[in-house]
Design a protein around this motif. Structure first.
Motif, PDB file in Angstrom:
ATOM      1  N   PHE A  67      17.186   7.805   6.327  1.00 32.22           N
ATOM      2  CA  PHE A  67      16.440   7.972   5.080  1.00 32.22           C
ATOM      3  C   PHE A  67      16.879   6.945   4.043  1.00 32.22           C
ATOM      4  O   PHE A  67      16.038   6.281   3.427  1.00 32.22           O
ATOM      5  N   ALA A  68      18.181   6.803   3.848  1.00 32.98           N
ATOM      6  CA  ALA A  68      18.689   5.849   2.856  1.00 32.98           C
ATOM      7  C   ALA A  68      18.240   4.426   3.199  1.00 32.98           C
ATOM      8  O   ALA A  68      17.765   3.686   2.328  1.00 32.98           O
ATOM      9  N   ALA A  69      18.352   4.054   4.452  1.00 31.30           N
ATOM     10  CA  ALA A  69      17.931   2.707   4.866  1.00 31.30           C
ATOM     11  C   ALA A  69      16.430   2.517   4.656  1.00 31.30           C
ATOM     12  O   ALA A  69      15.997   1.457   4.192  1.00 31.30           O
ATOM     13  N   SER A  70      15.648   3.536   4.965  1.00 32.60           N
ATOM     14  CA  SER A  70      14.194   3.405   4.802  1.00 32.60           C
ATOM     15  C   SER A  70      13.817   3.236   3.334  1.00 32.60           C
ATOM     16  O   SER A  70      12.925   2.455   3.005  1.00 32.60           O
ATOM     17  N   ARG A  71      14.507   3.964   2.429  1.00 36.97           N
ATOM     18  CA  ARG A  71      14.184   3.844   1.000  1.00 36.97           C
ATOM     19  C   ARG A  71      14.665   2.517   0.431  1.00 36.97           C
ATOM     20  O   ARG A  71      13.986   1.915  -0.408  1.00 36.97           O
ATOM     21  N   ILE A  72      15.797   2.039   0.883  1.00 41.46           N
ATOM     22  CA  ILE A  72      16.275   0.738   0.402  1.00 41.46           C
ATOM     23  C   ILE A  72      15.332  -0.361   0.886  1.00 41.46           C
ATOM     24  O   ILE A  72      14.920  -1.232   0.112  1.00 41.46           O
ATOM     25  N   PHE A  73      14.954  -0.313   2.158  1.00 38.25           N
ATOM     26  CA  PHE A  73      14.018  -1.313   2.664  1.00 38.25           C
ATOM     27  C   PHE A  73      12.660  -1.182   1.983  1.00 38.25           C
ATOM     28  O   PHE A  73      12.007  -2.195   1.690  1.00 38.25           O
ATOM     29  N   HIS A  74      12.215   0.049   1.707  1.00 36.15           N
ATOM     30  CA  HIS A  74      10.942   0.265   1.028  1.00 36.15           C
ATOM     31  C   HIS A  74      10.953  -0.414  -0.343  1.00 36.15           C
ATOM     32  O   HIS A  74       9.973  -1.059  -0.736  1.00 36.15           O
ATOM     33  N   THR A  75      12.063  -0.288  -1.058  1.00 33.79           N
ATOM     34  CA  THR A  75      12.175  -0.923  -2.377  1.00 33.79           C
ATOM     35  C   THR A  75      12.123  -2.442  -2.251  1.00 33.79           C
ATOM     36  O   THR A  75      11.436  -3.116  -3.022  1.00 33.79           O
ATOM     37  N   ILE A  76      12.810  -2.982  -1.272  1.00 37.43           N
ATOM     38  CA  ILE A  76      12.777  -4.436  -1.054  1.00 37.43           C
ATOM     39  C   ILE A  76      11.357  -4.870  -0.692  1.00 37.43           C
ATOM     40  O   ILE A  76      10.845  -5.859  -1.244  1.00 37.43           O
ATOM     41  N   ALA A  77      10.721  -4.135   0.196  1.00 38.86           N
ATOM     42  CA  ALA A  77       9.358  -4.477   0.603  1.00 38.86           C
ATOM     43  C   ALA A  77       8.384  -4.391  -0.568  1.00 38.86           C
ATOM     44  O   ALA A  77       7.487  -5.230  -0.699  1.00 38.86           O
ATOM     45  N   PRO A 104       4.660  -8.315   3.383  1.00 37.79           N
ATOM     46  CA  PRO A 104       3.367  -7.913   3.952  1.00 37.79           C
ATOM     47  C   PRO A 104       3.449  -6.553   4.651  1.00 37.79           C
ATOM     48  O   PRO A 104       4.489  -6.169   5.168  1.00 37.79           O
ATOM     49  N   GLN A 105       2.328  -5.872   4.620  1.00 37.49           N
ATOM     50  CA  GLN A 105       2.227  -4.612   5.352  1.00 37.49           C
ATOM     51  C   GLN A 105       2.250  -4.939   6.840  1.00 37.49           C
ATOM     52  O   GLN A 105       1.858  -6.033   7.212  1.00 37.49           O
ATOM     53  N   PRO A 106       2.725  -4.117   7.690  1.00 36.98           N
ATOM     54  CA  PRO A 106       3.019  -2.695   7.494  1.00 36.98           C
ATOM     55  C   PRO A 106       4.464  -2.401   7.122  1.00 36.98           C
ATOM     56  O   PRO A 106       4.917  -1.272   7.291  1.00 36.98           O
ATOM     57  N   SER A 107       5.219  -3.368   6.618  1.00 37.94           N
ATOM     58  CA  SER A 107       6.644  -3.154   6.350  1.00 37.94           C
ATOM     59  C   SER A 107       6.869  -1.977   5.400  1.00 37.94           C
ATOM     60  O   SER A 107       7.706  -1.107   5.686  1.00 37.94           O
ATOM     61  N   ARG A 108       6.151  -1.956   4.299  1.00 42.55           N
ATOM     62  CA  ARG A 108       6.330  -0.869   3.338  1.00 42.55           C
ATOM     63  C   ARG A 108       5.841   0.455   3.923  1.00 42.55           C
ATOM     64  O   ARG A 108       6.495   1.489   3.778  1.00 42.55           O
ATOM     65  N   GLY A 109       4.720   0.432   4.593  1.00 41.31           N
ATOM     66  CA  GLY A 109       4.170   1.652   5.178  1.00 41.31           C
ATOM     67  C   GLY A 109       5.073   2.244   6.242  1.00 41.31           C
ATOM     68  O   GLY A 109       5.263   3.465   6.312  1.00 41.31           O
ATOM     69  N   LEU A 110       5.646   1.396   7.076  1.00 39.30           N
ATOM     70  CA  LEU A 110       6.546   1.884   8.125  1.00 39.30           C
ATOM     71  C   LEU A 110       7.832   2.462   7.542  1.00 39.30           C
ATOM     72  O   LEU A 110       8.337   3.483   8.022  1.00 39.30           O
ATOM     73  N   SER A 111       8.350   1.817   6.487  1.00 37.65           N
ATOM     74  CA  SER A 111       9.571   2.351   5.871  1.00 37.65           C
ATOM     75  C   SER A 111       9.288   3.689   5.188  1.00 37.65           C
ATOM     76  O   SER A 111      10.109   4.610   5.252  1.00 37.65           O
ATOM     77  N   ARG A 131       4.373  -3.448  -9.647  1.00 33.86           N
ATOM     78  CA  ARG A 131       4.978  -3.244  -8.330  1.00 33.86           C
ATOM     79  C   ARG A 131       6.254  -2.413  -8.449  1.00 33.86           C
ATOM     80  O   ARG A 131       6.458  -1.452  -7.708  1.00 33.86           O
ATOM     81  N   VAL A 132       7.111  -2.760  -9.406  1.00 37.29           N
ATOM     82  CA  VAL A 132       8.365  -2.030  -9.589  1.00 37.29           C
ATOM     83  C   VAL A 132       8.082  -0.614 -10.100  1.00 37.29           C
ATOM     84  O   VAL A 132       8.700   0.354  -9.655  1.00 37.29           O
ATOM     85  N   ARG A 133       7.124  -0.486 -11.004  1.00 41.33           N
ATOM     86  CA  ARG A 133       6.773   0.828 -11.546  1.00 41.33           C
ATOM     87  C   ARG A 133       6.235   1.747 -10.448  1.00 41.33           C
ATOM     88  O   ARG A 133       6.618   2.910 -10.355  1.00 41.33           O
ATOM     89  N   ARG A 134       5.373   1.212  -9.585  1.00 41.81           N
ATOM     90  CA  ARG A 134       4.834   2.019  -8.484  1.00 41.81           C
ATOM     91  C   ARG A 134       5.925   2.367  -7.470  1.00 41.81           C
ATOM     92  O   ARG A 134       5.928   3.456  -6.888  1.00 41.81           O
ATOM     93  N   CYS A 135       6.854   1.464  -7.272  1.00 41.67           N
ATOM     94  CA  CYS A 135       7.980   1.728  -6.367  1.00 41.67           C
ATOM     95  C   CYS A 135       8.812   2.893  -6.910  1.00 41.67           C
ATOM     96  O   CYS A 135       9.222   3.782  -6.165  1.00 41.67           O
ATOM     97  N   HIS A 136       9.042   2.891  -8.218  1.00 41.10           N
ATOM     98  CA  HIS A 136       9.791   3.967  -8.853  1.00 41.10           C
ATOM     99  C   HIS A 136       9.055   5.300  -8.700  1.00 41.10           C
ATOM    100  O   HIS A 136       9.662   6.330  -8.388  1.00 41.10           O
TER     101      HIS A 136
END
Length: 151
Positions: A106-116, A122-129, A67-72
């Motif tokens: 953009f910064a907020a979306s990437r930070i939230f994407h990493t948390i998600a 659950p999706q769609p949190s990551r997809g929306l970010s 999960r962390v590797r794919r996030c990176h």
């Protein structure tokens, strides 16, 4: 160059670009931490000196590590274009309020994407970010093309 450094838009860009790049860089040690604590390594040299039985146990994947590797990997695919487009965008002389909106979203979306991603929200949190960050970058790219090509 001095005029560029005096630009509030450019300074805002460098601030938010530094934030998202640092966040992206922190994912590498986070991946290492998860590999060590979860006992999941991907390369033979990572488990050198271990017995054959220990190597079998340690050379494996783990959902947390992946999960962390794919996030990176996802950050590399999104933060690098943001930095390049954002620099060009800052050079077009946008209004400070519009630029700040782009950079902050953009910064907020990437930070939230990493948390998600790392917390397996659950999706769609990551997809929306992801989509928000992509739309921000596309919006800046449109401004760059409009200014450069007079679209």
């Amino acid at each position: 160059m001095v005029q560029l450094m005096d630009s509030e838009v450019f300074m805002a860009f460098t601030t938010y670009a530094a934030i998202v790049v640092l966040k992206m860089l922190l994912l590498a040690p986070m991946t290492s931490y998860y590999r060590i604590t979860r006992g999941a390594f991907s390369n033979e040299e990572d488990v050198a000196g271990k017995s054959a039985e220990e190597k079998k146990k340690l050379l494996r994947t783990h959902p947390d590590v992946e999960r962390v590797r794919r996030c990176h990997q996802n950050d590399l695919e999104n933060v690098v274009p943001f930095v390049m487009i954002g620099l060009l965008y800052a050079l077009t002389g946008p209004e400070l309020s519009a630029a700040l909106l782009h950079f902050r979203l953009f910064a907020a979306s990437r930070i939230f994407h990493t948390i998600a991603y790392t917390c397996a929200l659950p999706q769609p949190s990551r997809g929306l970010s992801f989509l928000l960050g992509l739309l921000v970058t596309l919006s800046m790219a449109y401004r760059v093309l409009s200014a450069a090509l007079f679209l």
